[in-house]
Design an enzyme around this catalytic site. Structure first.
Site: not given
Ligand code: BDR
Ligand code: CA
Length: 306
Positions: A241
């Site tokens: 992500h």
């Molecule tokens: C996002 O949420 C967090 O858990 C991760 O770091 C990322 O930024 C993904 O949905």
């Protein structure tokens, strides 16, 4: 030409990869970071960020603690099953000498934006509370900042904390609505694209074999992340992500599909959903596809951090 960057983060295993990617990209100039409660508390996220920066030889970058609660006063969901109790997969990082700077993240962001008007590039890899608070404090902020890249949202795919909500948006939907509505250029990097680009065992092994303090720590923290995602995805791989959002900001990966869309963040009903809205101005660039060589590009830049 360098890219001066303010990072707003909730460090977080994938935030840690994003930090490494910033350090490993020669034209990225990380000027400061602020933290927000998300994957872990804002204070712990600052500790993690400082420790990772020091491991990467950048212990001088200022890190400020930001919002501990969303705009409506609520706390974040418990993400310890994903990111471990300390946010970095339970890995004990060597403690950096530096402490957070004695100002809130909003002040650090505003100071950096005012010092380089029109140049600062903002990368948000956590809930958007600090950015919304900064907009409220300084209505001219959109003119002072070059652009904003946000990892967040699930536009045409299901969410990851509810059926429709992605974590960074769902933790503070009011903040997300304000950030997306402001008159600055926003690029959104949602689950639609981040879920499709994943690190696997070979990437973890490459980090381990690289053998630097930072790469070894990143390899260690990936184990718990793999453990969480394996039953969710049916394979032992993890989505990239936050490093993907960093790579998009830096032009380090080729974007193949990124329409300008009108979006609305739901604050009632399907709270935390980011929905396409034909009546909203088409002002958000939404990254829906990137090139096939994205994962090796990200790995290369993370390894280059040292
Ligand atoms: C996002 O949420 C967090 O858990 C991760 O770091 C990322 O930024 C993904 O949905
Ligand atoms: Ca994050």
């Amino acid at each position: 030409m360098s890219d001066p960057i303010y990072l707003d983060c909730d460090t977080g295993v994938d935030d840690a990869l994003a930090i490494a990617l910033l350090l490993g990209t020669p034209h990225a100039e990380l000027l400061g970071a602020g933290t927000v409660t998300g994957n872990t508390g804002a204070d712990q996220a600052a500790r993690n960020t400082l420790d990772l920066l020091a491991l990467g030889g950048r212990g001088g970058v200022p890190v400020a603690v930001g919002a501990r609660h969303a705009l409506d006063g609520s706390g974040a969901h418990d993400a310890s099953v994903v990111h471990g109790g300390n946010g970095v997969g339970g890995v004990e990082l060597p403690r950096a000498a530096a402490d957070p700077v004695p100002v809130p993240a909003v002040d650090l962001l505003l100071a950096l934006a005012r010092a380089r008007p029109g140049e600062l590039r903002v990368l948000a890899t956590g809930p958007l509370t600090n950015l919304a608070m900064a907009l409220r404090r300084e209505p001219r902020l959109p003119e002072l900042v070059r652009d904003v890249t946000v990892m967040g949202g699930a536009v045409r795919v299901p969410g990851n904390v509810t059926g429709h909500g992605e974590a960074n948006i769902a933790v503070d939907p009011e903040a997300a609505a304000e950030v997306l509505a402001a008159s600055w250029p926003v690029t959104l990097v949602p689950l639609d694209v981040t879920m499709r680009h994943r690190f696997g065992a070979a990437d973890q092994e490459a980090l381990r074999a690289h053998g630097t303090p930072l790469s070894t720590a990143l390899a260690a923290m990936l184990t718990g992340y793999f453990d969480y995602y394996e039953p969710v995805l049916g394979e032992r791989r993890v989505p990239l992500h936050d490093p993907l959002a960093a790579a998009v900001l830096l032009g380090a990966v080729d974007v193949s599909d990124a329409p300008m869309l009108g979006l609305r963040v739901e604050v009632d009903g399907r709270r935390g959903a980011v929905v396409e809205d034909a009546s909203a101005a088409r002002q958000t660039r939404v990254v829906l596809g990137v090139a096939d060589d994205t994962v090796p590009r990200i790995r290369e830049l993370v390894l280059a951090a040292g």
